[in-house]
Design a protein around this motif. Structure first.
Motif, PDB file in Angstrom:
ATOM      1  N   ARG A  28      39.127 117.719  21.228  1.00 46.98           N
ATOM      2  CA  ARG A  28      39.904 117.305  22.299  1.00 46.98           C
ATOM      3  C   ARG A  28      40.277 118.809  23.096  1.00 46.98           C
ATOM      4  O   ARG A  28      40.128 118.856  24.346  1.00 46.98           O
ATOM      5  N   THR A  29      41.042 119.448  22.392  1.00 49.14           N
ATOM      6  CA  THR A  29      41.801 120.594  22.933  1.00 49.14           C
ATOM      7  C   THR A  29      40.857 121.626  23.719  1.00 49.14           C
ATOM      8  O   THR A  29      40.966 122.156  24.748  1.00 49.14           O
ATOM      9  N   GLY A  30      39.788 122.001  23.044  1.00 48.73           N
ATOM     10  CA  GLY A  30      38.760 122.862  23.348  1.00 48.73           C
ATOM     11  C   GLY A  30      38.119 122.136  24.691  1.00 48.73           C
ATOM     12  O   GLY A  30      37.986 122.986  25.618  1.00 48.73           O
ATOM     13  N   ALA A  31      37.745 120.944  24.832  1.00 46.54           N
ATOM     14  CA  ALA A  31      37.031 120.487  25.887  1.00 46.54           C
ATOM     15  C   ALA A  31      37.952 120.417  27.144  1.00 46.54           C
ATOM     16  O   ALA A  31      37.425 120.855  28.308  1.00 46.54           O
ATOM     17  N   GLU A  32      39.421 120.205  26.899  1.00 44.30           N
ATOM     18  CA  GLU A  32      40.383 120.247  27.966  1.00 44.30           C
ATOM     19  C   GLU A  32      40.630 121.653  28.540  1.00 44.30           C
ATOM     20  O   GLU A  32      40.719 121.824  29.686  1.00 44.30           O
ATOM     21  N   SER A  33      40.433 122.882  27.580  1.00 40.10           N
ATOM     22  CA  SER A  33      40.631 124.080  28.106  1.00 40.10           C
ATOM     23  C   SER A  33      39.425 124.833  28.913  1.00 40.10           C
ATOM     24  O   SER A  33      39.891 125.753  29.532  1.00 40.10           O
ATOM     25  N   VAL A  34      38.498 124.167  28.873  1.00 36.02           N
ATOM     26  CA  VAL A  34      37.390 124.636  29.698  1.00 36.02           C
ATOM     27  C   VAL A  34      37.221 123.717  30.861  1.00 36.02           C
ATOM     28  O   VAL A  34      36.219 124.294  31.640  1.00 36.02           O
ATOM     29  N   GLN A  35      38.125 122.774  31.110  1.00 37.10           N
ATOM     30  CA  GLN A  35      37.972 122.129  32.416  1.00 37.10           C
ATOM     31  C   GLN A  35      38.300 122.917  33.524  1.00 37.10           C
ATOM     32  O   GLN A  35      39.454 123.554  33.337  1.00 37.10           O
ATOM     33  N   PRO A  36      37.691 123.038  34.470  1.00 40.39           N
ATOM     34  CA  PRO A  36      38.294 123.929  35.809  1.00 40.39           C
ATOM     35  C   PRO A  36      39.501 123.087  36.304  1.00 40.39           C
ATOM     36  O   PRO A  36      39.470 121.802  36.306  1.00 40.39           O
ATOM     37  N   SER A  37      40.303 123.809  36.938  1.00 40.58           N
ATOM     38  CA  SER A  37      41.511 123.308  37.419  1.00 40.58           C
ATOM     39  C   SER A  37      41.358 122.170  38.553  1.00 40.58           C
ATOM     40  O   SER A  37      40.307 122.696  39.365  1.00 40.58           O
ATOM     41  N   GLY A  38      41.895 121.190  38.654  1.00 44.33           N
ATOM     42  CA  GLY A  38      41.714 120.163  39.779  1.00 44.33           C
ATOM     43  C   GLY A  38      40.624 119.190  39.459  1.00 44.33           C
ATOM     44  O   GLY A  38      40.079 118.331  40.152  1.00 44.33           O
ATOM     45  N   THR A  39      40.155 119.395  38.146  1.00 49.23           N
ATOM     46  CA  THR A  39      39.106 118.436  37.544  1.00 49.23           C
ATOM     47  C   THR A  39      39.758 117.016  37.461  1.00 49.23           C
ATOM     48  O   THR A  39      40.840 116.844  37.192  1.00 49.23           O
ATOM     49  N   ALA A  40      39.104 116.210  37.902  1.00 48.29           N
ATOM     50  CA  ALA A  40      39.454 114.596  37.987  1.00 48.29           C
ATOM     51  C   ALA A  40      39.850 114.235  36.479  1.00 48.29           C
ATOM     52  O   ALA A  40      39.147 114.451  35.483  1.00 48.29           O
ATOM     53  N   LEU A  41      40.702 113.463  36.444  1.00 48.10           N
ATOM     54  CA  LEU A  41      41.159 112.763  35.142  1.00 48.10           C
ATOM     55  C   LEU A  41      40.187 111.680  35.156  1.00 48.10           C
ATOM     56  O   LEU A  41      39.586 111.114  35.998  1.00 48.10           O
ATOM     57  N   HIS A  42      39.461 111.663  33.615  1.00 44.90           N
ATOM     58  CA  HIS A  42      38.700 110.704  33.391  1.00 44.90           C
ATOM     59  C   HIS A  42      39.042 110.229  31.712  1.00 44.90           C
ATOM     60  O   HIS A  42      39.853 110.651  30.960  1.00 44.90           O
ATOM     61  N   GLY A  43      37.960 109.336  31.262  1.00 44.98           N
ATOM     62  CA  GLY A  43      38.423 108.680  29.980  1.00 44.98           C
ATOM     63  C   GLY A  43      39.411 107.518  30.090  1.00 44.98           C
ATOM     64  O   GLY A  43      39.741 106.909  30.964  1.00 44.98           O
ATOM     65  N   THR A  44      40.099 107.225  28.898  1.00 43.85           N
ATOM     66  CA  THR A  44      41.118 106.082  28.585  1.00 43.85           C
ATOM     67  C   THR A  44      42.378 106.516  28.325  1.00 43.85           C
ATOM     68  O   THR A  44      42.582 107.333  27.249  1.00 43.85           O
ATOM     69  N   LEU A  45      43.492 106.141  29.026  1.00 46.19           N
ATOM     70  CA  LEU A  45      44.711 106.140  28.634  1.00 46.19           C
ATOM     71  C   LEU A  45      45.326 105.078  28.234  1.00 46.19           C
ATOM     72  O   LEU A  45      45.585 103.901  28.932  1.00 46.19           O
ATOM     73  N   GLN A  46      46.100 104.913  26.985  1.00 44.01           N
ATOM     74  CA  GLN A  46      46.392 103.572  26.437  1.00 44.01           C
ATOM     75  C   GLN A  46      47.978 103.694  26.271  1.00 44.01           C
ATOM     76  O   GLN A  46      48.527 104.688  25.652  1.00 44.01           O
ATOM     77  N   VAL A  47      48.729 102.993  26.928  1.00 47.29           N
ATOM     78  CA  VAL A  47      49.946 103.084  27.104  1.00 47.29           C
ATOM     79  C   VAL A  47      51.015 101.697  26.572  1.00 47.29           C
ATOM     80  O   VAL A  47      50.399 100.500  26.926  1.00 47.29           O
ATOM     81  N   ALA A  48      51.697 101.928  25.770  1.00 46.88           N
ATOM     82  CA  ALA A  48      52.595 100.671  25.372  1.00 46.88           C
ATOM     83  C   ALA A  48      54.095 100.865  25.895  1.00 46.88           C
ATOM     84  O   ALA A  48      54.561 101.872  26.109  1.00 46.88           O
ATOM     85  N   ALA A  49      54.635  99.533  26.400  1.00 42.11           N
ATOM     86  CA  ALA A  49      55.870  99.692  27.002  1.00 42.11           C
ATOM     87  C   ALA A  49      56.497  98.413  26.746  1.00 42.11           C
ATOM     88  O   ALA A  49      56.065  97.364  26.321  1.00 42.11           O
ATOM     89  N   PRO A  50      57.982  98.326  26.607  1.00 39.10           N
ATOM     90  CA  PRO A  50      58.930  97.065  26.580  1.00 39.10           C
ATOM     91  C   PRO A  50      58.253  96.187  27.704  1.00 39.10           C
ATOM     92  O   PRO A  50      58.042  96.616  29.094  1.00 39.10           O
TER      93      PRO A  50
END
Length: 315
Positions: free
Chosen positions: A77-99
């Motif tokens: 995961r870290t390697g994939a993020e390191s080679v992404q050019p700056s400004g690349t759009a966010l993608h994937g899934t972000l799972q958030v828990a909150a009160p």
């Protein structure tokens, strides 16, 4: 050759203790997860899980292999993020828990705006007043009130100066009057909710130094959802002791009034929790920056926020 998908399913099945739960996360059948684990076991030549009709647990070999599997997935995961050019759009899934309360009334519109700014990102929001286990539950990050004493977590501040406030509706105050000091809360209808798995019926007020005043309270209404308690307060059912972030809009709209404004109330800093820094994906970092920018003005609107916290004397 080991398949990355099989490795990821092994890690999630180990965390959740269930092939069915791991399958549900990624829209697979339990049998497909079982087949993936069998492939991985065949590649490694070891048994990873001890299975029965009622339980699923890691074998000694599975326990030993798990941190290596996690490290491998983190490294990829870290390697994939390191080679992404700056400004690349966010993608994937972000799972958030909150009160429940801050999630519905504060976080929800902010997350919607964040998602619109990053249309390729999928956001999953889980609302509960039960504490999310970011190591076991299917979440990437969690928002939590209070001090985090567990050094295994990484805690990023969102509203470090947030506090509880005593509030009640004008209708309740007209009917029952105002408490003049914290001890009088024991004679009022106080709205109770669950905190860390227990009824929060001993309200804490800081004194000088490390001392504190603890006031036992009671009332006819109790709920495990703090959002319901806020609604009861607005409806005039009693006095609530809630985070300022949860009730600030109600106070400023006149639906609730702050009681005992000169009394120092319990600190409830809001923080973003992540299992470890390796999971600070670009989505997590940008969301933290966005939430921090939004929380600071809200916390600053609390009456007396700019002044030094006062102390009260026990009576």
């Amino acid at each position: 050759m080991i398949r990355l998908d099989d490795l990821a399913l092994f890690v999630r099945a180990a965390a959740l203790g269930s092939f069915s739960h791991a399958a549900r996360e990624v829209d697979l059948l339990p049998g497909q997860v079982s087949a993936a684990i069998k492939r991985l076991e065949a590649e490694l030549g070891i048994r990873l899980f001890a299975r029965s009709t009622r339980s699923l647990r890691l074998t000694a070999e599975g326990v030993a292999y798990l941190p290596h599997a996690q490290s491998a997935l983190d490294a990829l995961r870290t390697g994939a993020e390191s080679v992404q050019p700056s400004g690349t759009a966010l993608h994937g899934t972000l799972q958030v828990a909150a009160p429940s309360d801050v999630g519905r009334n504060v976080l929800l519109p902010w997350l919607s705006e964040f998602r619109r700014a990053h249309p390729d990102l999928t956001v999953r929001l889980f609302l509960s007043d039960q504490i999310a286990d970011v190591f076991r539950d299917p979440v990437d990050i969690a928002l939590r009130y209070g001090q985090i004493g567990d050094a295994s977590f990484v805690a990023l501040p969102l509203a470090p100066d947030n506090r509880r406030v005593l509030v009640a509706a004008p209708a309740y105050l007209a009917r029952r009057g105002r408490p003049r000091e914290p001890g009088e809360l024991a004679r009022h209808d106080c709205l109770l909710y669950m905190l860390h798995g227990r009824v929060y019926d001993k309200w804490v007020f800081p004194l000088d130094g490390d001392d504190k005043l603890v006031v036992p309270v009671s009332g006819p209404l109790l709920c495990d959802d703090a959002e319901v308690v806020r609604r009861w307060a607005v409806a005039g059912e009693g006095i609530a002791y809630k985070s300022w972030l949860d009730v600030c809009d109600d106070v400023e709209a006149g639906r609730l009034e702050i009681l005992l404004p000169d009394v120092a109330c319990e600190p409830t800093p809001l923080q973003l929790i992540c299992p470890h820094r390796k999971q600070f994906s670009p989505a997590v970092r940008l969301l933290h920056e966005a939430l921090l920018a939004r929380c600071a003005p809200l916390a600053a609107r609390r009456p007396g926020a700019a002044a030094a916290a006062g102390a009260i004397t026990a009576s």
